[in-house]
Write an enzyme that holds these catalytic residues in place. Structure first.
Site, PDB file in Angstrom:
ATOM      1  N   LEU A 167       0.287  -0.989   0.017  1.00 41.55           N
ATOM      2  CA  LEU A 167      -0.055  -0.280   0.005  1.00 41.55           C
ATOM      3  C   LEU A 167       1.019   1.333   0.023  1.00 41.55           C
ATOM      4  O   LEU A 167       0.271   2.516   0.507  1.00 41.55           O
ATOM      5  CB  LEU A 167      -0.866  -0.195   1.252  1.00 41.55           C
ATOM      6  CG  LEU A 167      -1.716  -1.616   1.359  1.00 41.55           C
ATOM      7  CD1 LEU A 167      -2.371  -1.303   2.406  1.00 41.55           C
ATOM      8  CD2 LEU A 167      -2.805  -1.253  -0.122  1.00 41.55           C
ATOM      9  N   CYS A 168       1.986   1.149   0.319  1.00 39.36           N
ATOM     10  CA  CYS A 168       3.194   2.542  -0.689  1.00 39.36           C
ATOM     11  C   CYS A 168       2.454   3.136  -1.568  1.00 39.36           C
ATOM     12  O   CYS A 168       2.795   2.570  -2.987  1.00 39.36           O
ATOM     13  CB  CYS A 168       4.523   2.256  -0.545  1.00 39.36           C
ATOM     14  SG  CYS A 168       4.801   1.625   1.425  1.00 39.36           S
ATOM     15  N   HIS A 169       2.744   4.341  -1.751  1.00 38.45           N
ATOM     16  CA  HIS A 169       2.796   5.449  -2.140  1.00 38.45           C
ATOM     17  C   HIS A 169       3.749   5.266  -3.606  1.00 38.45           C
ATOM     18  O   HIS A 169       5.040   5.074  -2.778  1.00 38.45           O
ATOM     19  CB  HIS A 169       2.309   6.716  -2.614  1.00 38.45           C
ATOM     20  CG  HIS A 169       1.106   7.129  -2.062  1.00 38.45           C
ATOM     21  ND1 HIS A 169       1.036   6.625  -0.317  1.00 38.45           N
ATOM     22  CD2 HIS A 169      -0.323   6.969  -2.068  1.00 38.45           C
ATOM     23  CE1 HIS A 169      -0.092   7.256  -0.695  1.00 38.45           C
ATOM     24  NE2 HIS A 169      -0.878   7.563  -1.354  1.00 38.45           N
ATOM     25  N   MET A 229       8.722   4.451   5.217  1.00 44.00           N
ATOM     26  CA  MET A 229       8.775   2.776   4.822  1.00 44.00           C
ATOM     27  C   MET A 229      10.032   3.049   3.429  1.00 44.00           C
ATOM     28  O   MET A 229      10.856   1.829   3.655  1.00 44.00           O
ATOM     29  CB  MET A 229       7.253   2.442   3.598  1.00 44.00           C
ATOM     30  CG  MET A 229       6.493   2.851   4.976  1.00 44.00           C
ATOM     31  SD  MET A 229       6.568   1.572   6.209  1.00 44.00           S
ATOM     32  CE  MET A 229       7.683   0.228   6.031  1.00 44.00           C
ATOM     33  N   GLU A 230      10.084   3.998   3.396  1.00 45.35           N
ATOM     34  CA  GLU A 230      11.459   4.173   2.045  1.00 45.35           C
ATOM     35  C   GLU A 230      13.206   3.887   2.881  1.00 45.35           C
ATOM     36  O   GLU A 230      13.576   2.782   2.959  1.00 45.35           O
ATOM     37  CB  GLU A 230      12.046   5.045   1.557  1.00 45.35           C
ATOM     38  CG  GLU A 230      10.722   4.513   0.308  1.00 45.35           C
ATOM     39  CD  GLU A 230       9.209   5.121   0.453  1.00 45.35           C
ATOM     40  OE1 GLU A 230       8.982   5.633   1.624  1.00 45.35           O
ATOM     41  OE2 GLU A 230       8.771   5.149  -0.454  1.00 45.35           O
ATOM     42  N   ASP A 274      23.671 -11.830   3.615  1.00 43.56           N
ATOM     43  CA  ASP A 274      23.460 -12.746   2.217  1.00 43.56           C
ATOM     44  C   ASP A 274      24.927 -13.558   1.679  1.00 43.56           C
ATOM     45  O   ASP A 274      26.116 -13.965   1.574  1.00 43.56           O
ATOM     46  CB  ASP A 274      23.283 -12.513   1.030  1.00 43.56           C
ATOM     47  CG  ASP A 274      23.401 -13.487   0.044  1.00 43.56           C
ATOM     48  OD1 ASP A 274      23.541 -14.236   0.038  1.00 43.56           O
ATOM     49  OD2 ASP A 274      23.800 -12.880  -0.899  1.00 43.56           O
TER      50      ASP A 274
END
EC number: 4.6.1.17
Lengths: 158, 158, 158, 158, 158, 158
Positions: free
Chosen positions: D75-77, D113-114, D128
């Protein structure tokens, strides 16, 4: 009826230059439906109440699909969508799932393709979730129903 | 008619475990169509002969769209498709573009979703290329027509 | 304890060559958790019963995130995952959401990163869905708990 | 404490409509850490001096991950980030790598969120790169530490 | 010299059907170079020793670019690459950066395009990193130098 | 000649902060070419007239490639391109395909990388389409020829 804007005078495909267009609030709504067996409609209804909810998964796929439009449709502009809503409802009278998507943008180009892509990806996801039960489903009647903002004015489907 | 395989016993969405399935050659064909004004059909025909070719652009978008299926459809497996063919033809009698896509894989799961996605993205691309001339086009009748390979056997649409 | 395989003898990053590894069935499980206010836990529980279900959205995001692992982690191999399961549960005693992801592959390299990525993206999605109510949530304790298949044998977290 | 904005009144997930928000400069900073064996910390330090530099690879993965946020978080723009910085440092006293990410945007919605995604992808990349030496590493304490710009005002973690 | 395999008898683009090809180990190596001002070569060398290392960033971008080949080149098959190596070296005598990429696959189709894409993306990244100092750089001489595996046999550039 | 902007004072890679730059109209043009056998030039010409058109496929791939630039080049900003044009022409005198790409943006940073990426992906696509006939083609002379808009002023290649 005008010609196609996605080709230049020599017929070469291009992304239309919108640099000179004004940034306005633009909105588009598209609809579509999936026809299925009555038993499949019943399974979706049962799942939404008790177990896995097909329509919630498809709604999310539709929202995410709208964001991928410029990756998928070759000549679409990359856009910073300001709103995406996708709604799916069971239409038991017609053995169908009805899908509506509305996208908004404050920008230089319309968002019809984003709304139509959201409906298409949501419909494909319904198919994927239900195909073990019903391979004969048909995705149908995907069309633009409303568009506003921008120079070409407001469009409402007949 | 069985239930849905994309939910576990508690109704939680999952990617179906295909680890134990055999690697077999699998094929799927899907079809769909876009209805439009007769003038739009005429513009597409004129372009294909003289100028920009809507159907070639849409064919390519469909092929590339098939490859994006696992990015778009939440529970689809990532697949190493071995073949994608997309065909678009003008059906002037019905004022339509007809689309057919066939995907193949040597692998553990079917490629119906890839074929249906190819048809859908090709159809959306036709809409995008022609929308300046005709906003009322409708994408319709997207369905699986053939599937072979895998345990569930061959499916042919009625 | 050995050195790092993702650098060659001169210290240059590389994708490790797995061409000579056997195709075996591989599985990996990762876990993690998000700590939050008791009120946020209560809101999630209320939503799952009555309204929007945060955990279902995050489960789907985790499954889709596993598929994007090779796009995100620079030296990961592209893989044809055969199974992805993501589970989120409320741990009210600890004011937390617990996340578990299991990925499987029949292939030449392990799927730890896919399982860890699924947990991470699911956790970020819980954060996104709940952040209007609680900006202080913490994503924590993301780790590999099980790995099997491949030459290095089975790993179980202590 | 308010409710969740990512669901409408019926509990359906949606991308929040930000069309009416002002374009302001927004900034967000997130932090996190990876706990590991002392020998793994020593290997990373040795590599950064002489050979392959784990922290440089992870920094780049974090920056690129920030750009993929709208593809990953449902739901992020989609956003046109104006700045991404990711910093990783060895904390030998705590046998950890510390990660900080700051994102900026001139736009209609925040970039928490970014920043959190950048930290998460950088942490996964450290895992990793080092997993051949140490499978028991734990990614932990990923949280928002600062946010400014926009109607909700400035947030600083306690 | 044969015709083009990416078109059918009617000239329609297609992804070539490789379903019947044998899974063999395939390898391809491509090379290229970027010509620049002597001062730019000196800046890159200084950075690699003391500060930011252009060549390490470009190496990583090349490896990641190889994985995106099927998203970028319309008719390329999606592939599960088993190895990617990218090497960049300063050629001070010729005021150039030399790039070499080798990709491997155990599969049904060759990996030339993956090696060529890795070189191209690495070269573009060098340009991006250095363009504030030197806008006149030229990317040149990108070509396949080696290919083995598959029915068409081994190719070595003259 | 200045230093590199993509590293901070400690040599750490970063996405340059453009938050304070003005939104202006920016444009960039890049060029490149592919050298091939005369027979390959003849095959492309024959296809464009009668059958499959290599240059149309490559033009579309170049346009789509420009949109993927921020996914490919690690430190590029995500941008809402307002125009992309890609042109490919046969230069029979030099046994070459000439490629020109122009990108535009109303925004805070230049679009050189988008134009250079469009040329590169178009060139790689020509290689892919023709490689069954001619493995020895060389992609060469990819460079920026024009840039305008932004603080650094207009650039024209010598």
């Amino acid at each position: 009826m005008s010609g196609f804007t996605h080709f230049d005078a020599e017929g070469k495909a291009r992304m239309v230059d919108v640099s000179d267009k004004a940034e306005t609030e633009r909105s588009a709504t598209a609809k579509g439906r999936i026809l299925m067996q009555p038993e499949t409609v019943a399974l979706i209804r049962a799942g939404g109440v008790k177990k896995g909810d097909v329509l919630s998964v498809a709604r999310l796929a539709g929202i995410m699909g709208a964001k991928r439009t410029p990756d998928l449709i070759p000549l679409c502009h990359p856009l910073a969508l300001s709103s995406v809503k996708v709604d799916l409802t069971l239409d038991e009278g017609n053995n169908a799932v009805e899908i509506t998507a509305t996208c908004k943008l404050v920008g230089r180009t319309g968002v019809e393709m984003e709304a139509l892509t959201a409906v298409s990806i949501a419909a494909l996801t319904v198919y994927d979730m239900c195909k073990a039960a019903d391979r004969g489903m048909t995705i149908t009647d995907i069309r633009l129903t409303h568009k506003s903002g921008g120079k070409s004015g407001t469009f409402e489907a007949a």
